[in-house]
Write a protein that holds these residues in place. Structure first.
Motif, mmCIF file in Angstrom:
data_model
loop_
_atom_site.group_PDB
_atom_site.id
_atom_site.type_symbol
_atom_site.label_atom_id
_atom_site.label_comp_id
_atom_site.label_asym_id
_atom_site.label_seq_id
_atom_site.Cartn_x
_atom_site.Cartn_y
_atom_site.Cartn_z
ATOM 1 N N GLN A 94 0.827 -1.206 0.000
ATOM 2 C CA GLN A 94 0.000 0.000 0.000
ATOM 3 C C GLN A 94 0.865 1.261 0.000
ATOM 4 O O GLN A 94 0.562 2.231 -0.698
ATOM 5 C CB GLN A 94 -0.921 0.003 1.230
ATOM 6 N N THR A 95 1.947 1.237 0.770
ATOM 7 C CA THR A 95 2.877 2.366 0.787
ATOM 8 C C THR A 95 3.432 2.620 -0.604
ATOM 9 O O THR A 95 3.493 3.765 -1.076
ATOM 10 C CB THR A 95 4.032 2.097 1.768
ATOM 11 N N GLY A 96 3.847 1.548 -1.266
ATOM 12 C CA GLY A 96 4.400 1.687 -2.607
ATOM 13 C C GLY A 96 3.387 2.197 -3.617
ATOM 14 O O GLY A 96 3.703 3.043 -4.466
ATOM 15 N N ALA A 127 8.023 1.816 -6.885
ATOM 16 C CA ALA A 127 8.014 0.550 -7.622
ATOM 17 C C ALA A 127 8.775 -0.538 -6.883
ATOM 18 O O ALA A 127 8.405 -1.719 -6.928
ATOM 19 C CB ALA A 127 8.606 0.756 -9.010
ATOM 20 N N ALA A 128 9.852 -0.166 -6.179
ATOM 21 C CA ALA A 128 10.616 -1.147 -5.407
ATOM 22 C C ALA A 128 9.765 -1.736 -4.289
ATOM 23 O O ALA A 128 9.794 -2.950 -4.037
ATOM 24 C CB ALA A 128 11.879 -0.495 -4.833
ATOM 25 N N PHE A 129 8.989 -0.888 -3.595
ATOM 26 C CA PHE A 129 8.081 -1.385 -2.561
ATOM 27 C C PHE A 129 7.028 -2.320 -3.170
ATOM 28 O O PHE A 129 6.730 -3.384 -2.622
ATOM 29 C CB PHE A 129 7.377 -0.207 -1.870
ATOM 30 N N ILE A 130 6.454 -1.915 -4.298
ATOM 31 C CA ILE A 130 5.377 -2.694 -4.915
ATOM 32 C C ILE A 130 5.884 -4.041 -5.398
ATOM 33 O O ILE A 130 5.281 -5.085 -5.125
ATOM 34 C CB ILE A 130 4.760 -1.912 -6.091
ATOM 35 N N ALA A 131 6.994 -4.036 -6.145
ATOM 36 C CA ALA A 131 7.474 -5.266 -6.785
ATOM 37 C C ALA A 131 7.811 -6.342 -5.762
ATOM 38 O O ALA A 131 7.419 -7.510 -5.920
ATOM 39 C CB ALA A 131 8.695 -4.952 -7.653
ATOM 40 N N THR A 132 8.539 -5.972 -4.685
ATOM 41 C CA THR A 132 8.928 -6.988 -3.707
ATOM 42 C C THR A 132 7.739 -7.432 -2.850
ATOM 43 O O THR A 132 7.574 -8.631 -2.587
ATOM 44 C CB THR A 132 10.037 -6.450 -2.795
ATOM 45 N N ALA A 133 6.893 -6.486 -2.431
ATOM 46 C CA ALA A 133 5.757 -6.852 -1.580
ATOM 47 C C ALA A 133 4.756 -7.706 -2.346
ATOM 48 O O ALA A 133 4.245 -8.703 -1.823
ATOM 49 C CB ALA A 133 5.079 -5.588 -1.052
ATOM 50 N N ALA A 194 -4.348 0.826 -3.508
ATOM 51 C CA ALA A 194 -4.027 0.964 -2.080
ATOM 52 C C ALA A 194 -5.269 0.862 -1.216
ATOM 53 O O ALA A 194 -5.233 0.291 -0.114
ATOM 54 C CB ALA A 194 -3.322 2.297 -1.834
ATOM 55 N N LEU A 195 -6.395 1.398 -1.696
ATOM 56 C CA LEU A 195 -7.630 1.378 -0.919
ATOM 57 C C LEU A 195 -8.260 -0.015 -0.852
ATOM 58 O O LEU A 195 -8.798 -0.408 0.188
ATOM 59 C CB LEU A 195 -8.635 2.374 -1.509
ATOM 60 N N VAL A 196 -8.194 -0.763 -1.947
ATOM 61 C CA VAL A 196 -8.875 -2.065 -1.974
ATOM 62 C C VAL A 196 -7.975 -3.196 -1.482
ATOM 63 O O VAL A 196 -8.468 -4.307 -1.258
ATOM 64 C CB VAL A 196 -9.394 -2.392 -3.397
ATOM 65 N N ALA A 197 -6.673 -2.945 -1.300
ATOM 66 C CA ALA A 197 -5.753 -4.008 -0.881
ATOM 67 C C ALA A 197 -6.227 -4.764 0.357
ATOM 68 O O ALA A 197 -6.200 -6.008 0.386
ATOM 69 C CB ALA A 197 -4.353 -3.442 -0.662
ATOM 70 N N PRO A 198 -6.709 -4.079 1.422
ATOM 71 C CA PRO A 198 -7.159 -4.826 2.610
ATOM 72 C C PRO A 198 -8.371 -5.711 2.349
ATOM 73 O O PRO A 198 -8.608 -6.660 3.100
ATOM 74 C CB PRO A 198 -7.510 -3.702 3.608
ATOM 75 N N MET A 199 -9.143 -5.415 1.304
ATOM 76 C CA MET A 199 -10.314 -6.227 0.976
ATOM 77 C C MET A 199 -9.968 -7.436 0.126
ATOM 78 O O MET A 199 -10.782 -8.332 -0.053
ATOM 79 C CB MET A 199 -11.356 -5.358 0.253
#
Length: 497
Positions: A94-96, A127-133, A194-199
């Motif tokens: 979500q941060t990424g 992108a680094a946060f997104i790709a690894t997470a 980012a908003l829908v990730a927890p769902m």
């Protein structure tokens, strides 16, 4: 057996939480997040001449619109992967996504070079946060074996497809609503994601909580990787850079990376436990990734120049010329993702690399008056199938036997290998190909036909280097990659150093 029928989280770590599992939705969501980051590696290339004119950016500064993104993305992958394991993979995703969306908006409204280059750097960090997470969440949500192989097959297909799709989409947006929409299109995707990730996906982190963070290791590793990728980029795109600065950059990056290894050996809770490299499959996969991405980036960089500077294609026509390659990359990945559930990853990867090497050899033989249908398209067909059939077993091999608590680290390693491989491969290919530019240009004496032949010779040399990368990856796979299924490797490899 479908993913839905065979999937569960292999080892729920302490603190894992989230909605009811819907594997298909999780896979689609994570692949979309990864696709967005990979797309932005190549989407800006076609728009560079337009950006240069509109913002009045110098040619020297223009290169950093591309390289700053890759530099920050590649330099921070291992750090962000470790942060995802420690602080929570969904939280880091979500941060990424939010960082990527915000920096994309800033890039889209940029009015000068500094603003655009700074925004591209922030994009790379996001992108680094997104790709690894996203990749570590994927491996934790699909059990090792057929289910994970299919999921990694989809990820591998989209990561390969994104590089090709970026060139095509970049041309369409630049000639359509304008180059700024290359960045604006990311904003709603990132915010909504980012908003829908927890769902969609539950939180996940390592069960072993660290009491301290390896700050010294993080600083030296990130600085070393950023400097290495930056220096490699300068060897390609800026001939005015003094040789001493380039050599000094390589020496300093080597010192930083060597210092990182020393720090990790002594650290109580290292950023990157070196014992992870005892896994032969992971070790070989990362080496192969460096060579494969060297082939891939060399192809896109020099094939684009070949079509525009030798065959006289427009930017849009060049983009559309890549469409068959993109489609066949997806087809090859789809085929590979089915096969690796039944046989070992190694033979599938060998076939893919052989096809890729053959495709590069066809481009090596393409004449200066090449026909798209008879000279370029056959090479793109083989390259598309080869890349698609290579990305999938490579991802499967990289995560074979990886424990849940190390998934972020493994994701950071394979992505870093790809980023470094792309930068290193292009630097080597460009150095070899451009070594005779002055000599060939002088011999042409300004005669158009001879100039055309001189350019073709330069591009032929680059394609030959790309073919050598693929051939070297074939040899490494044949010699070093274990001939076992991923589900068997986890039992055959030491769990942890």
């Amino acid at each position: 057996m479908s993913i839905q029928e065979s999937t569960h989280s292999p080892a729920k770590a302490a603190g894992d939480s989230g909605p009811v599992r819907r594997p298909g939705l999780i896979l689609a969501f994570l692949c979309l997040a990864g696709f967005m980051t990979f797309l932005d590696v190549s989407i800006v290339n076609v728009a560079l001449p337009t950006i240069e004119d509109e913002l009045n950016i110098s040619t020297t500064a223009l290169q950093y619109v591309v390289t700053t993104y890759g530099m920050l993305l590649g330099g921070f992958l291992l750090l962000t992967g470790r942060l995802a394991d420690t602080l929570g993979r969904r939280r880091m995703l979500q941060t990424g996504l939010l960082l990527f969306a915000g920096s994309s908006l800033l890039a889209g409204v940029s009015q000068n070079a500094a603003m655009l280059i700074g925004a591209r750097g922030a994009q790379g960090l996001g992108a680094a946060f997104i790709a690894t997470a996203a990749l570590s969440l994927l491996t934790n949500n699909f059990e090792e074996g057929a289910a994970r192989n299919k999921a990694l097959g989809a990820w591998g297909a989209l990561s390969g497809l994104a590089a090709v799709a970026g060139v095509t989409l970049g041309g369409l947006l630049t000639d359509g609503p304008g180059w700024r929409w290359i960045f604006f299109i990311n904003v709603p995707i990132g915010v909504i994601g980012a908003l829908v990730a927890p769902m969609v996906v539950g939180e996940s982190r390592s069960a072993q909580r660290t009491k301290s963070f390896d700050v010294a290791g993080a600083v030296t590793l990130t600085a070393g990787l950023v400097l290495l990728i930056f220096t490699l980029g300068q060897t390609v795109s800026d001939s005015n850079v003094p040789t001493g600065r380039v050599v000094g950059g390589f020496i300093l990056s080597a010192i930083l990376l060597a210092s990182f290894i020393v720090i990790e050996r002594r650290a109580k809770e290292p950023l990157m436990p070196l014992g992870i490299f005892r896994r032969p499959s992971l070790r070989a996969a990362n080496g192969i990734a460096i060579l494969l991405l060297g082939t891939c980036v060399t192809l896109f960089f020099f094939a684009s120049l070949f079509m525009q500077q030798v065959l006289d294609y427009s930017a849009v026509k060049t983009g559309f010329a890549y469409v068959p390659l993109a489609v066949l990359t997806a087809v090859g990945a789809g085929v590979a993702s089915q096969i690796v559930t039944k046989v070992a990853a190694k033979p599938v990867l060998l076939v893919g690399l052989a096809l890729a090497a053959t495709g590069m050899m066809l481009l090596w033989r393409a004449p200066s008056d090449a026909s798209y249908l008879t000279d370029v398209l056959p090479a793109f067909v083989l390259m598309g199938l080869g890349l698609g059939m290579s990305f999938v077993p490579l991802q499967v091999s990289a995560f074979a036997g990886i424990e849940e608590r190390e998934s972020g680290l493994a994701a950071g390693l394979i992505n870093t290998a790809q980023e470094v491989g792309g930068a290193l491969g292009l630097a080597v290919a460009a150095t070899y190909a451009f070594r005779r530019v002055d000599e060939l240009t002088a011999k042409a004496h300004g005669v158009p036909a001879l100039v055309q032949e001189a350019r073709t010779t330069v591009f032929h040399d680059a394609f030959l280097v790309g073919a050598c990368f693929a051939a070297a990856a074939f040899v490494v796979t044949l010699v070093l990659l274990p001939f076992t299924k991923s589900s068997e490797q986890s039992a055959a490899v030491p769990a942890h150093a």
